[in-house]
Write an enzyme that holds these catalytic residues in place. Sequence first.
Site, mmCIF file in Angstrom:
data_model
loop_
_atom_site.group_PDB
_atom_site.id
_atom_site.type_symbol
_atom_site.label_atom_id
_atom_site.label_comp_id
_atom_site.label_asym_id
_atom_site.label_seq_id
_atom_site.Cartn_x
_atom_site.Cartn_y
_atom_site.Cartn_z
ATOM 1 N N SER A 28 -3.531 -8.405 -4.760
ATOM 2 C CA SER A 28 -4.138 -9.370 -3.822
ATOM 3 C C SER A 28 -4.401 -10.709 -4.473
ATOM 4 O O SER A 28 -5.128 -10.773 -5.463
ATOM 5 C CB SER A 28 -5.516 -8.897 -3.347
ATOM 6 N N HIS A 59 -0.745 -10.044 1.681
ATOM 7 C CA HIS A 59 0.299 -9.416 0.871
ATOM 8 C C HIS A 59 1.650 -9.714 1.543
ATOM 9 O O HIS A 59 1.879 -9.287 2.664
ATOM 10 C CB HIS A 59 0.108 -7.896 0.801
ATOM 11 N N HIS A 81 -0.968 0.264 -0.177
ATOM 12 C CA HIS A 81 -2.291 0.857 -0.418
ATOM 13 C C HIS A 81 -2.469 2.111 0.424
ATOM 14 O O HIS A 81 -2.029 2.174 1.573
ATOM 15 C CB HIS A 81 -3.398 -0.134 -0.046
ATOM 16 N N TYR A 83 -5.154 3.003 1.837
ATOM 17 C CA TYR A 83 -5.967 2.738 3.047
ATOM 18 C C TYR A 83 -5.138 2.207 4.212
ATOM 19 O O TYR A 83 -5.583 2.221 5.350
ATOM 20 C CB TYR A 83 -7.129 1.782 2.739
ATOM 21 N N GLU A 84 -3.931 1.730 3.927
ATOM 22 C CA GLU A 84 -3.082 1.238 5.012
ATOM 23 C C GLU A 84 -2.526 2.390 5.855
ATOM 24 O O GLU A 84 -1.983 2.167 6.923
ATOM 25 C CB GLU A 84 -1.933 0.420 4.440
ATOM 26 N N ALA A 111 -7.134 -7.105 -7.820
ATOM 27 C CA ALA A 111 -8.449 -7.718 -7.678
ATOM 28 C C ALA A 111 -9.439 -6.572 -7.669
ATOM 29 O O ALA A 111 -9.163 -5.518 -7.102
ATOM 30 C CB ALA A 111 -8.510 -8.491 -6.371
ATOM 31 N N MET A 208 -9.069 -0.698 -5.032
ATOM 32 C CA MET A 208 -8.454 0.225 -4.065
ATOM 33 C C MET A 208 -6.979 0.497 -4.365
ATOM 34 O O MET A 208 -6.216 0.848 -3.465
ATOM 35 C CB MET A 208 -8.571 -0.362 -2.647
ATOM 36 N N SER A 209 -6.589 0.312 -5.624
ATOM 37 C CA SER A 209 -5.147 0.437 -5.895
ATOM 38 C C SER A 209 -4.905 0.914 -7.321
ATOM 39 O O SER A 209 -5.769 1.536 -7.936
ATOM 40 C CB SER A 209 -4.480 -0.929 -5.693
ATOM 41 N N ASN A 232 -15.582 -10.224 -7.458
ATOM 42 C CA ASN A 232 -16.947 -10.148 -6.909
ATOM 43 C C ASN A 232 -17.758 -9.245 -7.839
ATOM 44 O O ASN A 232 -17.189 -8.499 -8.625
ATOM 45 C CB ASN A 232 -16.925 -9.602 -5.472
ATOM 46 N N HIS A 242 -12.857 -10.529 2.111
ATOM 47 C CA HIS A 242 -11.483 -10.561 1.620
ATOM 48 C C HIS A 242 -11.109 -11.979 1.172
ATOM 49 O O HIS A 242 -10.416 -12.163 0.172
ATOM 50 C CB HIS A 242 -10.541 -10.072 2.736
HETATM 51 N N1 HPA Z 1 -14.340 -2.966 -4.285
HETATM 52 C C1 HPA Z 1 -13.126 -2.448 -4.030
HETATM 53 N N2 HPA Z 1 -12.022 -3.184 -4.054
HETATM 54 C C2 HPA Z 1 -12.122 -4.478 -4.366
HETATM 55 C C3 HPA Z 1 -13.361 -5.080 -4.649
HETATM 56 C C4 HPA Z 1 -14.523 -4.274 -4.601
HETATM 57 O O1 HPA Z 1 -15.661 -4.730 -4.822
HETATM 58 N N3 HPA Z 1 -13.118 -6.384 -4.925
HETATM 59 C C5 HPA Z 1 -11.776 -6.558 -4.829
HETATM 60 N N4 HPA Z 1 -11.164 -5.413 -4.482
#
Ligand code: HPA
Length: 267
Positions: A28, A59, A81, A83-84, A111, A208-209, A232, A242
């Site tokens: 990402s 993406h 991913h 989750y998709e 990320a 998440m990846s 973050n 996002h």
């Molecule tokens: N959690 C999960 N996935 C992420 C985060 C997060 O805080 N930041 C960027 N991708």
Amino acid sequence: MLEKIKQTAEWLRVKIAATPEVALVLGSGLGKLGEEIAVEHEFPYAEIPNFPVSTVEGHDGKLTFGYLGGKAVLAMKGRFHYYEGYTIQETTFPIRVFYAMGIKTLFVSNAAGGTNPGFKIGDLMLITDHINMLPEHPLRGKNLPMGPRFPDMSNAYDAGLRQQALDIADRLNIKLRQGVYLANQGPTYETPAEYRMYRLLGADAVGMSTVPEVIVAAHQGMRCLGMSVITNIGQKASKVTHQEVEEAANAAQPRMTAIFRELIKSL
Ligand code: HPA
């Protein structure tokens, strides 16, 4: 599965007519590295036989073949991913294909949210190890003949490549953190309590990846290097969006790109 892997690898091999030395997965907001590649071929995922199609916002979903740091590379801009809605085997299908094409080295980026209290937004973290919290395992089911039934994971993030990355970061005067990446299925970001729990479990960052891809690469004996951009900070308990994640990733891209480029050069 095996037939599909071979078919896709063959399709790419014929189109590319070269064996890339490295495959790159750009996460990402980290697609810019793709722009540094002297592009010879570009394949939108939809055009590649048997490839799933990426759907998530931000993406692009294309595979680029070209030269970076003087080496032939194959880069995925956008990944698949869990989750998709893909199966875990679909999310890792490209990694199977890369190996079938003869690629021995994989660089992955993502990320991630920082859980290490010493981390700051925009930090780069070299992944030293991972914790897999995804509900499905990419190696579940009949073992594919690319690797053992019970693969070792003690050096999933290759120690030699990590040392090279640290040396390069040092030389380029880029601050490079190190830590453990924990993979969750998402698509929710974590609650403040979950960030705290994952910290207690030993995570420095959560995302998440990456983990499924690295497991499959490790199964096949590929050398992996993983890097997270801390977009973050979990324990701040502030809102995560996002857009914010993409902006922070974007800002860190030049540093990540510089390390990847130099590392590829030195391979
Ligand atoms: N959690 C999960 N996935 C992420 C985060 C997060 O805080 N930041 C960027 N991708």
